[in-house]
Scaffold this motif. Structure first.
Motif, PDB file in Angstrom:
ATOM      1  N   LEU A 238       0.826  -1.212   0.000  1.00  0.00           N
ATOM      2  CA  LEU A 238       0.000   0.000   0.000  1.00  0.00           C
ATOM      3  C   LEU A 238       0.857   1.258   0.000  1.00  0.00           C
ATOM      4  O   LEU A 238       0.493   2.259  -0.616  1.00  0.00           O
ATOM      5  N   ALA A 239       1.979   1.221   0.698  1.00  0.00           N
ATOM      6  CA  ALA A 239       2.874   2.385   0.742  1.00  0.00           C
ATOM      7  C   ALA A 239       3.449   2.680  -0.642  1.00  0.00           C
ATOM      8  O   ALA A 239       3.689   3.838  -0.974  1.00  0.00           O
TER       9      ALA A 239
ATOM     10  N   ARG B 124      -3.165   0.552  -5.489  1.00  0.00           N
ATOM     11  CA  ARG B 124      -3.926  -0.269  -6.439  1.00  0.00           C
ATOM     12  C   ARG B 124      -3.030  -1.332  -7.043  1.00  0.00           C
ATOM     13  O   ARG B 124      -1.807  -1.213  -7.011  1.00  0.00           O
ATOM     14  N   SER B 125      -3.651  -2.360  -7.602  1.00  0.00           N
ATOM     15  CA  SER B 125      -2.906  -3.415  -8.271  1.00  0.00           C
ATOM     16  C   SER B 125      -3.655  -3.852  -9.520  1.00  0.00           C
ATOM     17  O   SER B 125      -4.875  -3.998  -9.488  1.00  0.00           O
ATOM     18  N   PRO B 126      -2.930  -4.066 -10.617  1.00  0.00           N
ATOM     19  CA  PRO B 126      -3.586  -4.590 -11.810  1.00  0.00           C
ATOM     20  C   PRO B 126      -3.944  -6.073 -11.654  1.00  0.00           C
ATOM     21  O   PRO B 126      -4.746  -6.596 -12.414  1.00  0.00           O
TER      22      PRO B 126
ATOM     23  N   GLU C 294      -5.813  -6.999  -5.638  1.00  0.00           N
ATOM     24  CA  GLU C 294      -6.616  -5.776  -5.516  1.00  0.00           C
ATOM     25  C   GLU C 294      -7.570  -5.821  -4.314  1.00  0.00           C
ATOM     26  O   GLU C 294      -7.661  -4.864  -3.557  1.00  0.00           O
ATOM     27  N   ARG C 295      -8.273  -6.907  -4.145  1.00  0.00           N
ATOM     28  CA  ARG C 295      -9.242  -6.999  -3.038  1.00  0.00           C
ATOM     29  C   ARG C 295      -8.571  -6.905  -1.666  1.00  0.00           C
ATOM     30  O   ARG C 295      -9.010  -6.113  -0.829  1.00  0.00           O
ATOM     31  N   PRO C 296      -7.504  -7.673  -1.380  1.00  0.00           N
ATOM     32  CA  PRO C 296      -6.850  -7.534  -0.079  1.00  0.00           C
ATOM     33  C   PRO C 296      -6.293  -6.119   0.157  1.00  0.00           C
ATOM     34  O   PRO C 296      -6.321  -5.620   1.279  1.00  0.00           O
ATOM     35  N   LEU C 297      -5.814  -5.476  -0.906  1.00  0.00           N
ATOM     36  CA  LEU C 297      -5.314  -4.104  -0.758  1.00  0.00           C
ATOM     37  C   LEU C 297      -6.448  -3.151  -0.374  1.00  0.00           C
ATOM     38  O   LEU C 297      -6.288  -2.305   0.507  1.00  0.00           O
TER      39      LEU C 297
END
Length: 44
Positions: free
Chosen positions: A16-17, A21-23, A28-31
């Motif tokens: 997160l730091a 976001r993640s592609p 993505e959901r855990p973030l």
């Protein structure tokens, strides 16, 4: 088991730091969930 949970949360915090976001859908959901935890803590 608690140690694994702590490591997972630390990994998500580090990710997160870097970027909130993640592609990759699997990440993505855990973030988003971890970001919500931070938002709740800040709101208190």
């Amino acid at each position: 088991m608690a140690g694994l949970t702590r490591e997972r949360e630390q990994s998500l915090d580090a990710r997160l730091a870097m970027c909130p976001r993640s592609p990759a859908a699997v990440l993505e959901r855990p973030l988003r969930e971890r970001a919500a935890v931070f938002a709740q803590r800040r709101a208190k």
